[in-house]
Scaffold this active site. Sequence first.
Site, PDB file in Angstrom:
ATOM      1  N   SER A 135     168.575 103.082 -35.632  1.00  0.00           N
ATOM      2  CA  SER A 135     169.747 102.525 -36.333  1.00  0.00           C
ATOM      3  C   SER A 135     170.955 103.450 -36.200  1.00  0.00           C
ATOM      4  O   SER A 135     172.077 103.049 -36.520  1.00  0.00           O
ATOM      5  CB  SER A 135     169.425 102.293 -37.819  1.00  0.00           C
ATOM      6  OG  SER A 135     169.047 103.510 -38.439  1.00  0.00           O
ATOM      7  N   GLY A 136     170.727 104.696 -35.766  1.00  0.00           N
ATOM      8  CA  GLY A 136     171.851 105.612 -35.566  1.00  0.00           C
ATOM      9  C   GLY A 136     171.912 106.761 -36.564  1.00  0.00           C
ATOM     10  O   GLY A 136     172.926 107.455 -36.647  1.00  0.00           O
ATOM     11  N   LYS A 137     170.841 106.975 -37.312  1.00  0.00           N
ATOM     12  CA  LYS A 137     170.841 108.038 -38.339  1.00  0.00           C
ATOM     13  C   LYS A 137     171.115 109.416 -37.736  1.00  0.00           C
ATOM     14  O   LYS A 137     172.008 110.133 -38.179  1.00  0.00           O
ATOM     15  CB  LYS A 137     169.476 108.112 -39.058  1.00  0.00           C
ATOM     16  CG  LYS A 137     169.042 106.853 -39.749  1.00  0.00           C
ATOM     17  CD  LYS A 137     167.694 107.026 -40.421  1.00  0.00           C
ATOM     18  CE  LYS A 137     166.540 107.324 -39.476  1.00  0.00           C
ATOM     19  NZ  LYS A 137     166.212 106.261 -38.515  1.00  0.00           N
ATOM     20  N   SER A 138     170.331 109.783 -36.728  1.00  0.00           N
ATOM     21  CA  SER A 138     170.471 111.123 -36.133  1.00  0.00           C
ATOM     22  C   SER A 138     171.824 111.277 -35.459  1.00  0.00           C
ATOM     23  O   SER A 138     172.484 112.316 -35.598  1.00  0.00           O
ATOM     24  CB  SER A 138     169.387 111.367 -35.086  1.00  0.00           C
ATOM     25  OG  SER A 138     168.142 111.335 -35.691  1.00  0.00           O
TER      26      SER A 138
ATOM     27  N   LEU B  41     166.455 101.996 -40.148  1.00  0.00           N
ATOM     28  CA  LEU B  41     165.405 101.752 -39.153  1.00  0.00           C
ATOM     29  C   LEU B  41     165.470 102.772 -38.018  1.00  0.00           C
ATOM     30  O   LEU B  41     166.514 103.414 -37.808  1.00  0.00           O
ATOM     31  CB  LEU B  41     165.594 100.350 -38.549  1.00  0.00           C
ATOM     32  CG  LEU B  41     165.349  99.160 -39.479  1.00  0.00           C
ATOM     33  CD1 LEU B  41     165.858  97.882 -38.827  1.00  0.00           C
ATOM     34  CD2 LEU B  41     163.867  99.040 -39.826  1.00  0.00           C
ATOM     35  N   SER B  42     164.369 102.894 -37.283  1.00  0.00           N
ATOM     36  CA  SER B  42     164.383 103.721 -36.080  1.00  0.00           C
ATOM     37  C   SER B  42     165.423 103.134 -35.121  1.00  0.00           C
ATOM     38  O   SER B  42     165.516 101.912 -34.969  1.00  0.00           O
ATOM     39  CB  SER B  42     162.983 103.688 -35.441  1.00  0.00           C
ATOM     40  OG  SER B  42     162.937 104.531 -34.329  1.00  0.00           O
TER      41      SER B  42
ATOM     42  N   SER C  63     162.748 107.099 -43.966  1.00  0.00           N
ATOM     43  CA  SER C  63     162.539 107.024 -45.424  1.00  0.00           C
ATOM     44  C   SER C  63     162.560 105.567 -45.903  1.00  0.00           C
ATOM     45  O   SER C  63     163.481 105.153 -46.600  1.00  0.00           O
ATOM     46  CB  SER C  63     163.553 107.881 -46.183  1.00  0.00           C
ATOM     47  OG  SER C  63     164.858 107.816 -45.671  1.00  0.00           O
TER      48      SER C  63
HETATM   49  S1  ADX Z   1     159.562 108.338 -42.151  1.00  0.00           S
HETATM   50  O1  ADX Z   1     159.242 106.907 -42.276  1.00  0.00           O
HETATM   51  O2  ADX Z   1     158.428 109.167 -42.593  1.00  0.00           O
HETATM   52  O3  ADX Z   1     160.818 108.691 -42.811  1.00  0.00           O
HETATM   53  P1  ADX Z   1     160.521 109.795 -39.865  1.00  0.00           P
HETATM   54  O4  ADX Z   1     161.985 109.555 -39.916  1.00  0.00           O
HETATM   55  O5  ADX Z   1     159.980 111.102 -40.358  1.00  0.00           O
HETATM   56  O6  ADX Z   1     159.759 108.558 -40.575  1.00  0.00           O
HETATM   57  O7  ADX Z   1     160.031 109.640 -38.333  1.00  0.00           O
HETATM   58  C1  ADX Z   1     160.452 108.525 -37.605  1.00  0.00           C
HETATM   59  C2  ADX Z   1     160.437 108.811 -36.107  1.00  0.00           C
HETATM   60  O8  ADX Z   1     159.104 109.000 -35.651  1.00  0.00           O
HETATM   61  C3  ADX Z   1     160.996 107.613 -35.349  1.00  0.00           C
HETATM   62  O9  ADX Z   1     162.332 107.848 -34.972  1.00  0.00           O
HETATM   63  C4  ADX Z   1     160.117 107.491 -34.128  1.00  0.00           C
HETATM   64  O10 ADX Z   1     160.704 108.175 -33.047  1.00  0.00           O
HETATM   65  C5  ADX Z   1     158.838 108.218 -34.488  1.00  0.00           C
HETATM   66  N1  ADX Z   1     157.686 107.338 -34.816  1.00  0.00           N
HETATM   67  C6  ADX Z   1     156.460 107.458 -34.252  1.00  0.00           C
HETATM   68  N2  ADX Z   1     155.597 106.591 -34.792  1.00  0.00           N
HETATM   69  C7  ADX Z   1     156.278 105.882 -35.734  1.00  0.00           C
HETATM   70  C8  ADX Z   1     155.915 104.838 -36.641  1.00  0.00           C
HETATM   71  N3  ADX Z   1     154.689 104.343 -36.703  1.00  0.00           N
HETATM   72  N4  ADX Z   1     156.875 104.332 -37.469  1.00  0.00           N
HETATM   73  C9  ADX Z   1     158.126 104.832 -37.419  1.00  0.00           C
HETATM   74  N5  ADX Z   1     158.530 105.822 -36.586  1.00  0.00           N
HETATM   75  C10 ADX Z   1     157.620 106.368 -35.736  1.00  0.00           C
END
Ligand code: ADX
Length: 204
Positions: free
Chosen positions: A40-43, A37-38, A110
């Site tokens: 979650s600590g990936k980066s 999840l956003s 992802s």
């Molecule tokens: S992914 O789902 O396509 O893998 P990705 O990792 O590139 O997403 O981008 C996620 C980042 O974009 C998040 O860390 C957040 O800061 C930003 N973001 C902006 N809008 C969204 C959204 N609708 N859903 C998830 N992340 C978002």
Amino acid sequence: MEEQKATNVVWHELSVSQADREKLRGHKGVTLWFTGLSASGKSTLANAAASALHQRGVGTFVLDGDNIRQGLNKNLGFSPEDRVENIRRIGEVAKLFSTAGIVNLTAFISPYEADRNTARDQQPETFLLVYCKADIEVCESRDPKGMYKKARAGQIKDFTGVNAPYEEPSRPDLVVDTGKKTLEACVAEVISLVERRGFVKAAK
Ligand code: ADX
């Protein structure tokens, strides 16, 4: 998988092989694919693991969602179709880095299992899936960019975990409890994985 549009293109073998490059560097190329999840600590984990490996003389590179979305993937949003294309392109870039003999660490939500499988299928021998497992409550309480707050207020649509899905990986190579464990402990687990799988020699 995208259709092949260009016809009359022929694969060129390169004169310096992957094995040659790996011999020069003293380690193998591999993709460490961090999903979660956003917030979650990936980066954070990918960067900390990259620093630790770099200090040991390992060639690394971090591919980060927020950065790549301002360059290569600036024409993509967060619809399901755009996320598929986002991950397909990153999968190809990650494969290039692995072929170059670099330990590449990708930090993208992802959210779809099928896309992560596509990325694995692009380089099955050199792909390790690391699930950064943290409860949505923990991620939401961190909320470093204020995104969850905005999403809850209806200002961001298709936000993962709030109004867009996250599919947990069914066969990760490693699950890291980034919600509870310290960063150092998480880094140690990642390093141990690349050593165990023989991509990087164990530290003496
Ligand atoms: S992914 O789902 O396509 O893998 P990705 O990792 O590139 O997403 O981008 C996620 C980042 O974009 C998040 O860390 C957040 O800061 C930003 N973001 C902006 N809008 C969204 C959204 N609708 N859903 C998830 N992340 C978002």
